[in-house]
Design a protein around this motif. Structure first.
Motif, PDB file in Angstrom:
ATOM      1  N   VAL A 116      13.499  10.785  -0.137  1.00 21.72           N
ATOM      2  CA  VAL A 116      12.360  10.208   0.585  1.00 21.72           C
ATOM      3  C   VAL A 116      11.340   9.702  -0.429  1.00 21.72           C
ATOM      4  CG1 VAL A 116      10.476  10.663   2.215  1.00 21.72           C
ATOM      5  CG2 VAL A 116      12.709  11.756   2.562  1.00 21.72           C
ATOM      6  N   THR A 117      10.939   8.463  -0.285  1.00 17.67           N
ATOM      7  CA  THR A 117       9.942   7.862  -1.176  1.00 17.67           C
ATOM      8  C   THR A 117       8.614   8.613  -1.064  1.00 17.67           C
ATOM      9  OG1 THR A 117      11.027   5.729  -0.976  1.00 17.67           O
ATOM     10  CG2 THR A 117       8.727   5.691  -1.652  1.00 17.67           C
ATOM     11  N   ASN A 118       7.965   8.851  -2.207  1.00 15.64           N
ATOM     12  CA  ASN A 118       6.773   9.712  -2.198  1.00 15.64           C
ATOM     13  C   ASN A 118       5.460   8.952  -2.016  1.00 15.64           C
ATOM     14  OD1 ASN A 118       6.551   8.500  -4.679  1.00 15.64           O
ATOM     15  ND2 ASN A 118       6.322  10.392  -5.849  1.00 15.64           N
ATOM     16  N   TRP A 119       5.520   7.643  -1.823  1.00 16.78           N
ATOM     17  CA  TRP A 119       4.263   6.900  -1.605  1.00 16.78           C
ATOM     18  C   TRP A 119       4.321   6.151  -0.277  1.00 16.78           C
ATOM     19  CZ3 TRP A 119       5.115   1.726  -1.056  1.00 16.78           C
ATOM     20  CH2 TRP A 119       6.264   1.198  -1.660  1.00 16.78           C
ATOM     21  N   LEU A 120       3.128   5.806   0.208  1.00 16.48           N
ATOM     22  CA  LEU A 120       2.987   5.205   1.532  1.00 16.48           C
ATOM     23  C   LEU A 120       2.406   3.802   1.418  1.00 16.48           C
ATOM     24  CD1 LEU A 120       3.161   5.901   4.581  1.00 16.48           C
ATOM     25  CD2 LEU A 120       0.808   6.736   4.419  1.00 16.48           C
ATOM     26  N   ARG A 121       2.842   2.932   2.305  1.00 15.24           N
ATOM     27  CA  ARG A 121       2.299   1.566   2.359  1.00 15.24           C
ATOM     28  C   ARG A 121       0.775   1.598   2.524  1.00 15.24           C
ATOM     29  NH1 ARG A 121       5.466  -0.234   7.646  1.00 15.24           N
ATOM     30  NH2 ARG A 121       6.954   1.151   6.639  1.00 15.24           N
ATOM     31  N   SER A 122       0.125   0.485   2.213  1.00 17.01           N
ATOM     32  CA  SER A 122      -1.330   0.429   2.336  1.00 17.01           C
ATOM     33  C   SER A 122      -1.715  -0.017   3.742  1.00 17.01           C
ATOM     34  CB  SER A 122      -1.890  -0.548   1.312  1.00 17.01           C
ATOM     35  OG  SER A 122      -1.617  -1.875   1.753  1.00 17.01           O
ATOM     36  N   LYS A 123      -3.003   0.087   4.015  1.00 11.44           N
ATOM     37  CA  LYS A 123      -3.566  -0.305   5.301  1.00 11.44           C
ATOM     38  C   LYS A 123      -3.247  -1.757   5.663  1.00 11.44           C
ATOM     39  CE  LYS A 123      -8.046   1.117   7.162  1.00 11.44           C
ATOM     40  NZ  LYS A 123      -9.370   1.570   6.697  1.00 11.44           N
ATOM     41  N   LYS A 124      -3.109  -2.596   4.627  1.00 11.01           N
ATOM     42  CA  LYS A 124      -2.854  -4.024   4.866  1.00 11.01           C
ATOM     43  C   LYS A 124      -1.400  -4.313   5.194  1.00 11.01           C
ATOM     44  CE  LYS A 124      -6.483  -5.609   1.710  1.00 11.01           C
ATOM     45  NZ  LYS A 124      -6.618  -4.383   0.864  1.00 11.01           N
ATOM     46  N   GLU A 125      -0.551  -3.303   5.057  1.00 11.88           N
ATOM     47  CA  GLU A 125       0.893  -3.531   5.232  1.00 11.88           C
ATOM     48  C   GLU A 125       1.473  -2.743   6.406  1.00 11.88           C
ATOM     49  OE1 GLU A 125       2.449  -3.734   0.697  1.00 11.88           O
ATOM     50  OE2 GLU A 125       1.394  -1.909   1.272  1.00 11.88           O
ATOM     51  N   LEU A 126       0.648  -2.457   7.401  1.00 12.58           N
ATOM     52  CA  LEU A 126       1.127  -1.621   8.504  1.00 12.58           C
ATOM     53  C   LEU A 126       2.384  -2.182   9.147  1.00 12.58           C
ATOM     54  CD1 LEU A 126      -2.072  -0.464  10.439  1.00 12.58           C
ATOM     55  CD2 LEU A 126      -0.793   0.720   8.652  1.00 12.58           C
ATOM     56  N   ASP A 127       2.458  -3.500   9.273  1.00 19.36           N
ATOM     57  CA  ASP A 127       3.546  -4.092  10.044  1.00 19.36           C
ATOM     58  C   ASP A 127       4.812  -4.353   9.260  1.00 19.36           C
ATOM     59  OD1 ASP A 127       2.454  -4.305  12.622  1.00 19.36           O
ATOM     60  OD2 ASP A 127       1.054  -5.792  11.822  1.00 19.36           O
ATOM     61  N   TYR A 128       4.662  -4.721   8.002  1.00 17.65           N
ATOM     62  CA  TYR A 128       5.877  -5.066   7.268  1.00 17.65           C
ATOM     63  C   TYR A 128       5.733  -4.795   5.789  1.00 17.65           C
ATOM     64  CZ  TYR A 128       9.999  -7.436   5.588  1.00 17.65           C
ATOM     65  OH  TYR A 128      11.197  -7.704   4.985  1.00 17.65           O
ATOM     66  N   ILE A 129       6.784  -4.248   5.240  1.00 16.98           N
ATOM     67  CA  ILE A 129       6.830  -3.989   3.813  1.00 16.98           C
ATOM     68  C   ILE A 129       8.281  -4.176   3.395  1.00 16.98           C
ATOM     69  CG2 ILE A 129       6.903  -1.518   4.382  1.00 16.98           C
ATOM     70  CD1 ILE A 129       5.587  -0.978   1.684  1.00 16.98           C
ATOM     71  N   VAL A 130       8.504  -4.761   2.227  1.00 17.16           N
ATOM     72  CA  VAL A 130       9.873  -5.073   1.805  1.00 17.16           C
ATOM     73  C   VAL A 130      10.605  -3.809   1.344  1.00 17.16           C
ATOM     74  CG1 VAL A 130      11.296  -6.475   0.265  1.00 17.16           C
ATOM     75  CG2 VAL A 130       9.124  -7.374   1.094  1.00 17.16           C
ATOM     76  N   GLU A 131       9.951  -3.034   0.483  1.00 18.66           N
ATOM     77  CA  GLU A 131      10.581  -1.831  -0.065  1.00 18.66           C
ATOM     78  C   GLU A 131      10.511  -0.698   0.951  1.00 18.66           C
ATOM     79  OE1 GLU A 131       8.861  -0.659  -4.009  1.00 18.66           O
ATOM     80  OE2 GLU A 131       7.627  -2.395  -3.557  1.00 18.66           O
ATOM     81  N   PRO A 132      11.492   0.203   0.925  1.00 17.26           N
ATOM     82  CA  PRO A 132      11.328   1.420   1.744  1.00 17.26           C
ATOM     83  C   PRO A 132      10.171   2.266   1.196  1.00 17.26           C
ATOM     84  CG  PRO A 132      13.416   1.488   0.495  1.00 17.26           C
ATOM     85  CD  PRO A 132      12.780   0.158   0.223  1.00 17.26           C
ATOM     86  N   ASP A 133       9.293   2.721   2.079  1.00 20.16           N
ATOM     87  CA  ASP A 133       8.219   3.635   1.686  1.00 20.16           C
ATOM     88  C   ASP A 133       8.415   4.947   2.447  1.00 20.16           C
ATOM     89  OD1 ASP A 133       7.492   2.965   4.275  1.00 20.16           O
ATOM     90  OD2 ASP A 133       5.349   3.013   3.836  1.00 20.16           O
ATOM     91  N   MET A 134       7.429   5.842   2.324  1.00 16.36           N
ATOM     92  CA  MET A 134       7.579   7.144   2.959  1.00 16.36           C
ATOM     93  C   MET A 134       7.673   7.045   4.476  1.00 16.36           C
ATOM     94  SD  MET A 134       5.135  10.427   2.960  1.00 16.36           S
ATOM     95  CE  MET A 134       4.508  10.081   1.356  1.00 16.36           C
ATOM     96  N   PHE A 135       6.960   6.095   5.072  1.00 17.40           N
ATOM     97  CA  PHE A 135       7.023   5.991   6.527  1.00 17.40           C
ATOM     98  C   PHE A 135       8.441   5.627   6.972  1.00 17.40           C
ATOM     99  CE2 PHE A 135       6.535   3.733  10.621  1.00 17.40           C
ATOM    100  CZ  PHE A 135       6.109   4.823  11.368  1.00 17.40           C
ATOM    101  N   HIS A 136       9.026   4.626   6.342  1.00 16.45           N
ATOM    102  CA  HIS A 136      10.409   4.281   6.691  1.00 16.45           C
ATOM    103  C   HIS A 136      11.344   5.469   6.432  1.00 16.45           C
ATOM    104  CE1 HIS A 136      14.281   2.364   7.008  1.00 16.45           C
ATOM    105  NE2 HIS A 136      14.560   2.892   5.835  1.00 16.45           N
ATOM    106  N   ASP A 137      11.284   6.021   5.237  1.00 17.44           N
ATOM    107  CA  ASP A 137      12.235   7.073   4.863  1.00 17.44           C
ATOM    108  C   ASP A 137      12.062   8.326   5.720  1.00 17.44           C
ATOM    109  OD1 ASP A 137      13.463   5.575   2.893  1.00 17.44           O
ATOM    110  OD2 ASP A 137      12.223   6.368   1.272  1.00 17.44           O
ATOM    111  N   PHE A 138      10.822   8.724   5.940  1.00 18.18           N
ATOM    112  CA  PHE A 138      10.609   9.989   6.655  1.00 18.18           C
ATOM    113  C   PHE A 138      10.646   9.800   8.168  1.00 18.18           C
ATOM    114  CE2 PHE A 138       8.512  13.471   8.638  1.00 18.18           C
ATOM    115  CZ  PHE A 138       8.984  14.570   7.941  1.00 18.18           C
ATOM    116  N   PHE A 139       9.781   8.967   8.668  1.00 17.57           N
ATOM    117  CA  PHE A 139       9.713   8.761  10.131  1.00 17.57           C
ATOM    118  C   PHE A 139      11.024   8.170  10.649  1.00 17.57           C
ATOM    119  CE2 PHE A 139       8.583   6.731  14.097  1.00 17.57           C
ATOM    120  CZ  PHE A 139       7.609   7.548  14.653  1.00 17.57           C
TER     121      PHE A 139
END
Ligand code: HBI
Ligand code: FE
Length: 276
Positions: A116-139
């Motif tokens: 699971v990635t240990n960092w989270l997307r920023s407030k500006k990227e709520l809708d889309y992010i290219v790399e997997p972040d913690m929200f994708h990996d965990f949630f």
């Protein structure tokens, strides 16, 4: 196999944002629980918004997993979650800086460790992010690891997918993962269509599209078809494969002779998802 140092350089060149400087040889890091208030707020916003959809569109096994693991009110502590997960299915989660090379990725799965990635997307990227972040990996990925049959499939994917990769079947393995763990749908006998794939669980717009849109292309799951159907990473999927059960997924993969499938499909042009 690629060294941590070489992989760190590659990631930096590609502008990936994980910090690979502090990795163990297996690409894990300590989850330093030093998230800012803003991180916690982003996490709650993402979970609140997405839970309104998953409660209606996610398969019950995913929702059961969320109930069993809890922790959507703040950024999860990976050790706490691992403790609960170990009791349920023998899985645990480990922190990584982001994408890791295939070989250690397969090895973690084969040993019932989900990175699971240990960092989270920023407030500006709520809708889309290219790399997997913690929200994708965990949630997205972790809740369903609490379900025994799917948990066994994922371990098997680590074993057989890894072996296939070493035999030149990297693409076949990646397509199976993509159309099940990432974008899989499920329609159990007598039950409505639901989603369980992590790419859908963590996407506000694509989850609704995949389950409810008349334009979504739903295809009955067939392991061999999946393994030679192309996919694209940066737009809505043009095909979603629908499983009748997790047992059907695990059983068909258990029986699959990967060497034979690789031999059959490695030089054949993959199918277009739009017409599969
Ligand atoms: N690394 N952290 C991370 N997460 C993934 O989902 C992932 C990865 N490395 C390789 C990979 N996925 C895929 O290429 C494999 O499923 C084939
Ligand atoms: Fe993923």
């Amino acid at each position: 196999t690629i060294s941590v140092e070489a992989y760190a350089r590659e990631c930096a060149e590609q502008g990936l944002r994980g910090n690979y400087a502090v990795c163990q040889p297996d690409f894990t890091v300590e989850q330093k629980y030093d998230y800012s208030d803003e991180d916690q707020e982003v996490w709650r916003t993402l979970c609140d918004r997405q839970t309104k959809l998953t409660s209606k569109l996610a398969h019950h096994s995913y929702l059961d997993g969320v109930d069993a693991l809890g922790l959507l009110d703040r950024i999860p502590d990976f050790h706490e979650v691992s403790e609960r997960l170990r009791k349920l299915t023998g899985w645990e989660i480990v922190a990584v800086p982001g994408l890791i090379p295939n070989e250690p990725f397969f090895d973690h799965l084969a040993n019932r460790r989900f990175p699971v990635t240990n960092w989270l997307r920023s407030k500006k990227e709520l809708d889309y992010i290219v790399e997997p972040d913690m929200f994708h990996d965990f949630f997205g990925h972790v809740p369903i690891l609490s379900q025994p049959v799917f948990a066994d499939f994922m371990q098997l994917y680590g074993e057989k997918g890894g072996a296939a990769s070493r035999m030149g079947g990297e693409q076949l393995a990646a397509r199976l993962y993509w159309y099940t763990a990432e974008f899989g749908l499920m329609r159990e006998e007598g039950a409505p269509l639901k989603a369980f794939g992590a790419g859908l669980m963590s996407s506000f717009s694509e989850l609704q599209f995949a389950v409810t849109s008349p334009d979504a292309h739903h295809v009955p799951f067939d392991l061999e078809t999946v393994m030679h159907t192309n996919y694209e990473i940066d737009k809505f999927q043009r095909a979603y494969f629908v499983l009748p059960s997790f047992a059907a997924l695990k059983d068909s993969f258990e029986k699959a002779d990967m060497a034979k499938l690789i031999e059959r499909w490695k030089d054949v042009e993959p199918l277009d998802p739009a017409t599969v």
